[in-house]
Design a protein around this motif. Structure first.
Motif, PDB file in Angstrom:
ATOM      1  N   GLU A  55     -10.842  -9.339  -9.877  1.00 21.80           N
ATOM      2  CA  GLU A  55     -10.196 -10.190  -8.860  1.00 21.80           C
ATOM      3  C   GLU A  55     -11.139 -10.508  -7.692  1.00 21.80           C
ATOM      4  O   GLU A  55     -10.911 -11.456  -6.939  1.00 21.80           O
ATOM      5  CB  GLU A  55      -8.912  -9.521  -8.324  1.00 21.80           C
ATOM      6  CG  GLU A  55      -9.191  -8.233  -7.603  1.00 21.80           C
ATOM      7  CD  GLU A  55      -7.980  -7.621  -6.882  1.00 21.80           C
ATOM      8  OE1 GLU A  55      -7.314  -8.330  -6.112  1.00 21.80           O
ATOM      9  OE2 GLU A  55      -7.722  -6.420  -7.093  1.00 21.80           O
ATOM     10  N   HIS A  56     -12.197  -9.687  -7.537  1.00 18.06           N
ATOM     11  CA  HIS A  56     -13.110  -9.886  -6.413  1.00 18.06           C
ATOM     12  C   HIS A  56     -14.439 -10.526  -6.824  1.00 18.06           C
ATOM     13  O   HIS A  56     -15.364 -10.614  -5.998  1.00 18.06           O
ATOM     14  CB  HIS A  56     -13.391  -8.548  -5.722  1.00 18.06           C
ATOM     15  CG  HIS A  56     -12.178  -7.900  -5.133  1.00 18.06           C
ATOM     16  ND1 HIS A  56     -11.398  -8.514  -4.177  1.00 18.06           N
ATOM     17  CD2 HIS A  56     -11.587  -6.707  -5.382  1.00 18.06           C
ATOM     18  CE1 HIS A  56     -10.391  -7.714  -3.855  1.00 18.06           C
ATOM     19  NE2 HIS A  56     -10.481  -6.619  -4.573  1.00 18.06           N
ATOM     20  N   ARG A  89      -0.045   3.425  -1.914  1.00 14.62           N
ATOM     21  CA  ARG A  89      -0.714   2.518  -0.961  1.00 14.62           C
ATOM     22  C   ARG A  89      -0.433   2.961   0.478  1.00 14.62           C
ATOM     23  O   ARG A  89      -1.305   2.887   1.343  1.00 14.62           O
ATOM     24  CB  ARG A  89      -0.231   1.070  -1.152  1.00 14.62           C
ATOM     25  CG  ARG A  89      -0.647   0.408  -2.452  1.00 14.62           C
ATOM     26  CD  ARG A  89      -2.123   0.209  -2.620  1.00 14.62           C
ATOM     27  NE  ARG A  89      -2.768  -0.523  -1.553  1.00 14.62           N
ATOM     28  CZ  ARG A  89      -3.986  -1.087  -1.664  1.00 14.62           C
ATOM     29  NH1 ARG A  89      -4.663  -1.028  -2.819  1.00 14.62           N
ATOM     30  NH2 ARG A  89      -4.535  -1.702  -0.646  1.00 14.62           N
ATOM     31  N   HIS A 119      -9.051   4.432  -4.324  1.00 18.32           N
ATOM     32  CA  HIS A 119      -8.482   3.193  -4.850  1.00 18.32           C
ATOM     33  C   HIS A 119      -7.054   3.476  -5.303  1.00 18.32           C
ATOM     34  O   HIS A 119      -6.780   4.530  -5.867  1.00 18.32           O
ATOM     35  CB  HIS A 119      -9.291   2.683  -6.057  1.00 18.32           C
ATOM     36  CG  HIS A 119      -8.591   1.560  -6.770  1.00 18.32           C
ATOM     37  ND1 HIS A 119      -8.739   0.243  -6.392  1.00 18.32           N
ATOM     38  CD2 HIS A 119      -7.700   1.559  -7.788  1.00 18.32           C
ATOM     39  CE1 HIS A 119      -7.968  -0.521  -7.169  1.00 18.32           C
ATOM     40  NE2 HIS A 119      -7.331   0.263  -8.026  1.00 18.32           N
TER      41      HIS A 119
END
Ligand code: DAT
Ligand code: MG
Length: 161
Positions: A55-56, A89, A119
């Motif tokens: 995604e990056h 998160r 992560h």
């Protein structure tokens, strides 16, 4: 009945491993009441790094991100619990550890945007948890088990009146 078996992917990054924080980070998740169902101490190769951070790919920091995550061993894990992805998160704190609230893992242990220790799958990215688990773990590496303490974590699992 609440769904208690949402699974999410978590990883202690190379900085967390080098700084001896695996135990502290695991403790944070265990004492929250989450249940570990998989764990693997491993090195991430270039190919896996590219897939994991796909995604990056177009971001200016991508090359640095790949070189950091492949720079040393990581501890990859799968954790299970109610709302597990979002709960992890919250325990992690903001991406930039300098902005992360005290009390969070990044807020308590980190001082940098890239070196941010941990992560966790993005709860706002539908299915990211399942995708990342599948990328790092085979089904037979995940363990189904009942954690007796769950009945003391979640009231709807309790057998008292
Ligand atoms: P998170 O790890 O909180 O999910 P993310 O998915 O946006 O954050 O980014 C992945 C990692 O990339 C992040 O942990 C640190 C690094 N990163 C993010 N934004 C960055 C930026 N602007 N400059 C340098 N590194 C960055
Ligand atoms: Mg992310």
């Amino acid at each position: 009945m609440t769904d208690h078996d949402e699974r999410t992917f978590v990883m202690v990054k190379p900085d967390g491993v080098q700084r001896g924080l695996i135990g502290d980070i695991v403790t944070r998740l265990e004492t929250k009441g989450l249940k570990m169902v998989g764990g693997k101490f491993m090195r991430i190769d270039e190919e896996l790094a590219h897939e994991h951070y796909a995604e990056h790919e177009d971001k200016p920091f991508f090359d640095g991100l790949v070189s950091f995550i492949t720079s040393g061993p990581v501890f990859a894990m799968v954790w299970e619990g109610a709302d597990a992805t979002r709960q992890v998160r919250q325990l992690m704190g903001a991406t930039d550890a300098q902005d992360a609230a005290p009390g969070t893992i990044r807020g308590d242990y980190g001082n940098d945007l890239g070196h941010n220790l941990i992560h966790g799958s993005d709860h706002e990215d539908e299915g990211a948890n399942e995708r990342e688990i599948a990328l790092f773990f085979d089904d037979d590496e995940l363990v189904d088990w009942d954690r007796d303490a769950s009945a003391w974590v979640y009231e709807d699992l309790a057998d008292h009146d």
